[in-house]
Scaffold this motif. Sequence first.
Motif, PDB file in Angstrom:
ATOM      1  N   SER A  50       0.843  -1.189   0.000  1.00  0.00           N
ATOM      2  CA  SER A  50       0.000   0.000   0.000  1.00  0.00           C
ATOM      3  C   SER A  50       0.877   1.237   0.000  1.00  0.00           C
ATOM      4  CB  SER A  50      -0.918   0.016   1.236  1.00  0.00           C
ATOM      5  OG  SER A  50      -1.731  -1.141   1.264  1.00  0.00           O
ATOM      6  N   ASP A  51       0.456   2.232  -0.763  1.00  0.00           N
ATOM      7  CA  ASP A  51       1.162   3.506  -0.867  1.00  0.00           C
ATOM      8  C   ASP A  51       0.373   4.543  -0.078  1.00  0.00           C
ATOM      9  OD1 ASP A  51       2.742   5.614  -1.470  1.00  0.00           O
ATOM     10  OD2 ASP A  51       2.292   5.678  -3.610  1.00  0.00           O
ATOM     11  N   MET A  52       0.996   5.076   0.982  1.00  0.00           N
ATOM     12  CA  MET A  52       0.319   6.021   1.863  1.00  0.00           C
ATOM     13  C   MET A  52       1.200   7.237   2.089  1.00  0.00           C
ATOM     14  SD  MET A  52      -1.083   3.357   4.720  1.00  0.00           S
ATOM     15  CE  MET A  52      -1.904   1.841   4.231  1.00  0.00           C
ATOM     16  N   GLY A  53       0.584   8.307   2.549  1.00  0.00           N
ATOM     17  CA  GLY A  53       1.306   9.518   2.894  1.00  0.00           C
ATOM     18  C   GLY A  53       1.336   9.718   4.388  1.00  0.00           C
ATOM     19  N   VAL A  54       0.375  10.462   4.902  1.00  0.00           N
ATOM     20  CA  VAL A  54       0.268  10.728   6.344  1.00  0.00           C
ATOM     21  C   VAL A  54      -0.921   9.939   6.886  1.00  0.00           C
ATOM     22  CG1 VAL A  54      -0.046  12.491   8.110  1.00  0.00           C
ATOM     23  CG2 VAL A  54       1.245  13.027   6.040  1.00  0.00           C
ATOM     24  N   ILE A  55      -0.692   9.194   7.948  1.00  0.00           N
ATOM     25  CA  ILE A  55      -1.721   8.368   8.573  1.00  0.00           C
ATOM     26  C   ILE A  55      -1.988   8.923   9.968  1.00  0.00           C
ATOM     27  CG2 ILE A  55      -2.356   6.050   9.311  1.00  0.00           C
ATOM     28  CD1 ILE A  55      -0.394   4.964   7.275  1.00  0.00           C
ATOM     29  N   HIS A  56      -3.260   9.171  10.264  1.00  0.00           N
ATOM     30  CA  HIS A  56      -3.664   9.639  11.586  1.00  0.00           C
ATOM     31  C   HIS A  56      -4.488   8.536  12.244  1.00  0.00           C
ATOM     32  CE1 HIS A  56      -2.362  13.780  10.843  1.00  0.00           C
ATOM     33  NE2 HIS A  56      -2.852  13.630   9.630  1.00  0.00           N
ATOM     34  N   PRO A  57      -3.854   7.678  13.047  1.00  0.00           N
ATOM     35  CA  PRO A  57      -4.606   6.603  13.703  1.00  0.00           C
ATOM     36  C   PRO A  57      -5.470   7.151  14.831  1.00  0.00           C
ATOM     37  CG  PRO A  57      -2.332   6.577  14.422  1.00  0.00           C
ATOM     38  CD  PRO A  57      -2.418   7.620  13.353  1.00  0.00           C
ATOM     39  N   LEU A  58      -6.402   6.326  15.277  1.00  0.00           N
ATOM     40  CA  LEU A  58      -7.296   6.719  16.353  1.00  0.00           C
ATOM     41  C   LEU A  58      -6.598   6.592  17.701  1.00  0.00           C
ATOM     42  CD1 LEU A  58     -10.581   5.030  15.108  1.00  0.00           C
ATOM     43  CD2 LEU A  58      -9.872   7.391  14.812  1.00  0.00           C
ATOM     44  N   TYR A  59      -7.334   6.852  18.752  1.00  0.00           N
ATOM     45  CA  TYR A  59      -6.784   6.864  20.105  1.00  0.00           C
ATOM     46  C   TYR A  59      -6.382   5.446  20.510  1.00  0.00           C
ATOM     47  CZ  TYR A  59      -6.574   7.458  25.184  1.00  0.00           C
ATOM     48  OH  TYR A  59      -6.177   7.462  26.487  1.00  0.00           O
ATOM     49  N   LYS A  60      -5.157   5.307  21.046  1.00  0.00           N
ATOM     50  CA  LYS A  60      -4.609   4.033  21.513  1.00  0.00           C
ATOM     51  C   LYS A  60      -4.650   2.970  20.412  1.00  0.00           C
ATOM     52  CE  LYS A  60      -5.467   4.520  26.471  1.00  0.00           C
ATOM     53  NZ  LYS A  60      -6.111   3.929  27.672  1.00  0.00           N
ATOM     54  N   SER A  61      -4.222   3.335  19.244  1.00  0.00           N
ATOM     55  CA  SER A  61      -4.185   2.376  18.139  1.00  0.00           C
ATOM     56  C   SER A  61      -2.801   1.746  18.049  1.00  0.00           C
ATOM     57  CB  SER A  61      -4.536   3.070  16.821  1.00  0.00           C
ATOM     58  OG  SER A  61      -3.616   4.115  16.576  1.00  0.00           O
ATOM     59  N   THR A  62      -2.728   0.630  17.351  1.00  0.00           N
ATOM     60  CA  THR A  62      -1.498  -0.137  17.229  1.00  0.00           C
ATOM     61  C   THR A  62      -1.255  -0.454  15.759  1.00  0.00           C
ATOM     62  OG1 THR A  62      -1.867  -1.149  19.391  1.00  0.00           O
ATOM     63  CG2 THR A  62      -0.272  -2.204  17.950  1.00  0.00           C
TER      64      THR A  62
ATOM     65  N   VAL B 121       8.477   8.668   9.742  1.00  0.00           N
ATOM     66  CA  VAL B 121       8.297   9.353  11.020  1.00  0.00           C
ATOM     67  C   VAL B 121       7.067   8.792  11.713  1.00  0.00           C
ATOM     68  CG1 VAL B 121       7.966  11.567  12.173  1.00  0.00           C
ATOM     69  CG2 VAL B 121       9.369  11.448  10.105  1.00  0.00           C
ATOM     70  N   PHE B 122       7.261   8.342  12.957  1.00  0.00           N
ATOM     71  CA  PHE B 122       6.159   7.951  13.835  1.00  0.00           C
ATOM     72  C   PHE B 122       6.080   9.007  14.937  1.00  0.00           C
ATOM     73  CE2 PHE B 122       7.756   4.074  11.935  1.00  0.00           C
ATOM     74  CZ  PHE B 122       6.609   3.417  11.539  1.00  0.00           C
ATOM     75  N   GLN B 123       4.947   9.656  15.042  1.00  0.00           N
ATOM     76  CA  GLN B 123       4.821  10.750  15.993  1.00  0.00           C
ATOM     77  C   GLN B 123       3.474  10.692  16.688  1.00  0.00           C
ATOM     78  OE1 GLN B 123       5.513  14.617  14.350  1.00  0.00           O
ATOM     79  NE2 GLN B 123       5.183  15.702  16.272  1.00  0.00           N
ATOM     80  N   GLN B 124       3.515  10.887  17.991  1.00  0.00           N
ATOM     81  CA  GLN B 124       2.309  11.008  18.800  1.00  0.00           C
ATOM     82  C   GLN B 124       2.585  12.027  19.897  1.00  0.00           C
ATOM     83  OE1 GLN B 124       0.838   7.408  20.530  1.00  0.00           O
ATOM     84  NE2 GLN B 124      -0.994   8.368  21.375  1.00  0.00           N
ATOM     85  N   GLY B 125       1.937  13.171  19.799  1.00  0.00           N
ATOM     86  CA  GLY B 125       2.196  14.236  20.754  1.00  0.00           C
ATOM     87  C   GLY B 125       3.599  14.787  20.575  1.00  0.00           C
ATOM     88  N   THR B 126       4.366  14.812  21.650  1.00  0.00           N
ATOM     89  CA  THR B 126       5.740  15.305  21.591  1.00  0.00           C
ATOM     90  C   THR B 126       6.766  14.212  21.340  1.00  0.00           C
ATOM     91  OG1 THR B 126       5.932  15.095  24.002  1.00  0.00           O
ATOM     92  CG2 THR B 126       5.177  17.211  23.140  1.00  0.00           C
TER      93      THR B 126
END
Length: 272
Positions: free
Chosen positions: A91-103, A122-127
């Motif tokens: 799969s070709d993706m750009g920016v993914i915004h997962p839901l709360y407490k996702s894995t 880049v994996f980012q959540q908050g700071t």
Amino acid sequence: EKAVERRNVNKEHNSNFKAGYIPIDEDRLHKTGLRGRKGNLAICVIILLFILAVINLIITLVIWAVIRIGPNGCDSMEFHESGLLRFKQVSDMGVIHPLYKSTVGGRRNENLVITGNNQPIVFQQGTTKLSVEKNKTSITSDIGMQFFDPRTQNILFSTDYETHEFHLPSGVKSLNVQKASTERITSNATSDLNIKVDGRAIVRGNEGVFIMGKTIEFHMGGNMELKAENSIILNGTVMVSTSRLPSSSSGDQFGTGDWVRYKLCMCADGTL
């Protein structure tokens, strides 16, 4: 006579096709259907519905070609009742915004491969941010981080200084950092603590710097500078190699006034 007259009248009326016909202008007749502005509005509505139908057809074709939805379901992904979204193909993706407490994970016996086309991953959540680039991997967090085994729940690496001290993971013998801020740096009782730098090493403490060990050695190619607001205490056997210390006999470069020379003396009580 009356019967003959009635017969003639009936014959005349039966052959007269214009009986009861009154000529009238067609524009004065009552017109049915949509005419004028209503007709133009109806044509616009029909054209708009046609455009929407064409757009819907294009979206349907794109969904069918990209996601590959067919009579048997979707070929590239699966939706489960537990909320799991599984991708079965590349799969070709750009920016993914997962839901709360996702894995995000892969199959149990297969590797999870994530590739960036000339871009870092880049994996980012908050700071907290994990950036995997071509030449380096960096982890940035303002609240600390932990690495643990998901099967045994054993903590492999943690920056929680309040609970326990900072330890390198098992098998890691050296730590390469540009800058470290910590209360204490130490090694175990059976190993030496070696701090090596290619350029300049600066050790600074807000409440002082204390260096303790069985044997402490400083090897440097340039100058060694000690600064303190109050005092510098050297406790123990201090040995200074004089092979690299400047002297008055080394040339005129020390007699030009640019250098300040001091005499180092040892008192009888051991005070330097």
